[in-house]
Design a protein around this motif. Structure first.
Motif, PDB file in Angstrom:
ATOM      1  N   PHE A 146       0.215 -21.052  22.315  1.00  0.00           N
ATOM      2  CA  PHE A 146       0.550 -20.136  21.221  1.00  0.00           C
ATOM      3  C   PHE A 146      -0.721 -19.536  20.611  1.00  0.00           C
ATOM      4  O   PHE A 146      -0.799 -18.320  20.372  1.00  0.00           O
ATOM      5  CB  PHE A 146       1.363 -20.881  20.171  1.00  0.00           C
ATOM      6  N   ILE A 147      -1.719 -20.371  20.378  1.00  0.00           N
ATOM      7  CA  ILE A 147      -2.971 -19.882  19.787  1.00  0.00           C
ATOM      8  C   ILE A 147      -3.660 -18.902  20.741  1.00  0.00           C
ATOM      9  O   ILE A 147      -4.160 -17.847  20.325  1.00  0.00           O
ATOM     10  CB  ILE A 147      -3.892 -21.065  19.451  1.00  0.00           C
ATOM     11  N   THR A 148      -3.669 -19.244  22.036  1.00  0.00           N
ATOM     12  CA  THR A 148      -4.309 -18.364  23.023  1.00  0.00           C
ATOM     13  C   THR A 148      -3.636 -17.001  23.083  1.00  0.00           C
ATOM     14  O   THR A 148      -4.296 -15.954  23.066  1.00  0.00           O
ATOM     15  CB  THR A 148      -4.281 -19.025  24.411  1.00  0.00           C
ATOM     16  N   LEU A 149      -2.306 -16.994  23.137  1.00  0.00           N
ATOM     17  CA  LEU A 149      -1.574 -15.722  23.201  1.00  0.00           C
ATOM     18  C   LEU A 149      -1.745 -14.925  21.916  1.00  0.00           C
ATOM     19  O   LEU A 149      -1.822 -13.684  21.960  1.00  0.00           O
ATOM     20  CB  LEU A 149      -0.086 -15.997  23.455  1.00  0.00           C
ATOM     21  N   ALA A 150      -1.839 -15.605  20.787  1.00  0.00           N
ATOM     22  CA  ALA A 150      -2.025 -14.896  19.525  1.00  0.00           C
ATOM     23  C   ALA A 150      -3.417 -14.274  19.453  1.00  0.00           C
ATOM     24  O   ALA A 150      -3.579 -13.140  18.965  1.00  0.00           O
ATOM     25  CB  ALA A 150      -1.803 -15.858  18.352  1.00  0.00           C
ATOM     26  N   VAL A 151      -4.426 -14.992  19.937  1.00  0.00           N
ATOM     27  CA  VAL A 151      -5.795 -14.460  19.921  1.00  0.00           C
ATOM     28  C   VAL A 151      -5.924 -13.264  20.861  1.00  0.00           C
ATOM     29  O   VAL A 151      -6.553 -12.247  20.527  1.00  0.00           O
ATOM     30  CB  VAL A 151      -6.801 -15.572  20.304  1.00  0.00           C
ATOM     31  N   VAL A 152      -5.304 -13.377  22.037  1.00  0.00           N
ATOM     32  CA  VAL A 152      -5.362 -12.272  23.008  1.00  0.00           C
ATOM     33  C   VAL A 152      -4.577 -11.065  22.508  1.00  0.00           C
ATOM     34  O   VAL A 152      -4.892  -9.921  22.820  1.00  0.00           O
ATOM     35  CB  VAL A 152      -4.823 -12.748  24.372  1.00  0.00           C
ATOM     36  N   GLY A 153      -3.548 -11.321  21.705  1.00  0.00           N
ATOM     37  CA  GLY A 153      -2.751 -10.235  21.140  1.00  0.00           C
ATOM     38  C   GLY A 153      -1.540  -9.863  21.957  1.00  0.00           C
ATOM     39  O   GLY A 153      -1.066  -8.720  21.877  1.00  0.00           O
ATOM     40  N   VAL A 154      -1.031 -10.787  22.746  1.00  0.00           N
ATOM     41  CA  VAL A 154       0.137 -10.494  23.580  1.00  0.00           C
ATOM     42  C   VAL A 154       1.337 -11.341  23.166  1.00  0.00           C
ATOM     43  O   VAL A 154       2.296 -11.459  23.925  1.00  0.00           O
ATOM     44  CB  VAL A 154      -0.181 -10.731  25.073  1.00  0.00           C
ATOM     45  N   ALA A 155       1.271 -11.927  21.986  1.00  0.00           N
ATOM     46  CA  ALA A 155       2.366 -12.775  21.519  1.00  0.00           C
ATOM     47  C   ALA A 155       3.471 -11.902  20.928  1.00  0.00           C
ATOM     48  O   ALA A 155       3.356 -11.400  19.807  1.00  0.00           O
ATOM     49  CB  ALA A 155       1.856 -13.769  20.476  1.00  0.00           C
ATOM     50  N   SER A 156       4.525 -11.711  21.696  1.00  0.00           N
ATOM     51  CA  SER A 156       5.668 -10.940  21.216  1.00  0.00           C
ATOM     52  C   SER A 156       6.488 -11.792  20.255  1.00  0.00           C
ATOM     53  O   SER A 156       6.314 -13.014  20.181  1.00  0.00           O
ATOM     54  CB  SER A 156       6.522 -10.504  22.406  1.00  0.00           C
ATOM     55  N   PRO A 157       7.399 -11.176  19.494  1.00  0.00           N
ATOM     56  CA  PRO A 157       8.233 -11.971  18.568  1.00  0.00           C
ATOM     57  C   PRO A 157       9.026 -13.075  19.262  1.00  0.00           C
ATOM     58  O   PRO A 157       9.163 -14.173  18.718  1.00  0.00           O
ATOM     59  CB  PRO A 157       9.165 -10.922  17.957  1.00  0.00           C
ATOM     60  N   SER A 158       9.509 -12.804  20.467  1.00  0.00           N
ATOM     61  CA  SER A 158      10.252 -13.844  21.188  1.00  0.00           C
ATOM     62  C   SER A 158       9.346 -15.000  21.582  1.00  0.00           C
ATOM     63  O   SER A 158       9.733 -16.173  21.489  1.00  0.00           O
ATOM     64  CB  SER A 158      10.918 -13.245  22.429  1.00  0.00           C
ATOM     65  N   VAL A 159       8.116 -14.695  22.014  1.00  0.00           N
ATOM     66  CA  VAL A 159       7.174 -15.750  22.369  1.00  0.00           C
ATOM     67  C   VAL A 159       6.800 -16.571  21.142  1.00  0.00           C
ATOM     68  O   VAL A 159       6.705 -17.804  21.194  1.00  0.00           O
ATOM     69  CB  VAL A 159       5.915 -15.136  23.023  1.00  0.00           C
ATOM     70  N   ILE A 160       6.588 -15.884  20.014  1.00  0.00           N
ATOM     71  CA  ILE A 160       6.260 -16.586  18.771  1.00  0.00           C
ATOM     72  C   ILE A 160       7.397 -17.526  18.378  1.00  0.00           C
ATOM     73  O   ILE A 160       7.179 -18.678  17.985  1.00  0.00           O
ATOM     74  CB  ILE A 160       5.970 -15.580  17.644  1.00  0.00           C
ATOM     75  N   MET A 161       8.633 -17.042  18.524  1.00  0.00           N
ATOM     76  CA  MET A 161       9.787 -17.867  18.155  1.00  0.00           C
ATOM     77  C   MET A 161       9.911 -19.073  19.081  1.00  0.00           C
ATOM     78  O   MET A 161      10.135 -20.205  18.616  1.00  0.00           O
ATOM     79  CB  MET A 161      11.066 -17.029  18.212  1.00  0.00           C
TER      80      MET A 161
END
Length: 198
Positions: A146-161
């Motif tokens: 989750f942290i990696t995807l958030a830093v890269v900027g590809v965390a969609s709302p579904s991924v965050i959920m």
């Protein structure tokens, strides 16, 4: 004469005390009978659970070999700029699936201990501790992803959920296993105390 009579009275009182203690133990064991009945699960239920665990482990193995690499390749084809995340993503996902498989194997062993009516032995804590560590590791893998995807900027709302749900469920399972391990330890101590008394 008086000394002899006092000695006889002391022996009688001692005998009555032993009988009363034995009656208390029998009453306590009778109250534990429903718990023992629940522990001695039916053989067919345990066999069914083991069969389901075996099928689930086989399906997870197939996912590791076929599904996960194929999904990763499709994602790279859709988003070539994220190709550098393909290998780490496969490693983390396969690691998460391995955690689930190890936990299922430990549950298999615990079911075997239940079937043999030796769940309250010390070796059962080994499998419980392994499951506890595995659940904690899987939760950390989800948090790291989750942290990696958030830093890269590809965390969609579904991924965050999904990641948030995984972190909450993993943390809850970890706490629940800690509580269950404490209850198992108390039950093991109680069984040892009863064995010494009876």
């Amino acid at each position: 004469m008086r000394t002899l009579s006092r000695r006889r009275i002391s022996v009688a009182e001692y005998a009555r005390a032993r009988v009363a203690r034995k009656n208390v133990c029998i009453l306590f064991i009778d109250r534990l009978t429903p718990i023992n009945d629940r522990i001695h699960m039916h053989r067919s239920a345990i066999v069914t659970l083991k069969t389901l665990i075996f099928v689930l482990i086989a399906l997870l193995l197939a996912c590791q070999v076929f599904v996960i690499p194929a999904v990763a390749q499709q994602m790279v084809e859709k988003s070539p700029q994220l190709a550098y995340l393909q290998a780490p993503g496969i490693v983390v996902t396969v690691g998460f699936v391995v955690c689930v498989q190890v936990a299922l194997v430990c549950v298999w062993r615990l079911l075997s201990l239940v079937r043999a009516s030796i769940l309250f032995r010390d070796n059962s804590f080994t499998y419980v501790n392994i499951v506890l560590g595995i659940v904690g590791l899987a939760t950390l893998l989800i948090l790291g992803s989750f942290i990696t995807l958030a830093v890269v900027g590809v965390a969609s709302p579904s991924v965050i959920m999904l990641c948030s749900l995984g972190i909450v469920v993993g943390s809850g399972l970890t706490l629940m296993i800690v509580v269950m391990r404490g209850l198992l330890r108390q039950a093991s101590q109680l069984e040892r105390d009863l064995a010494e008394v009876v």
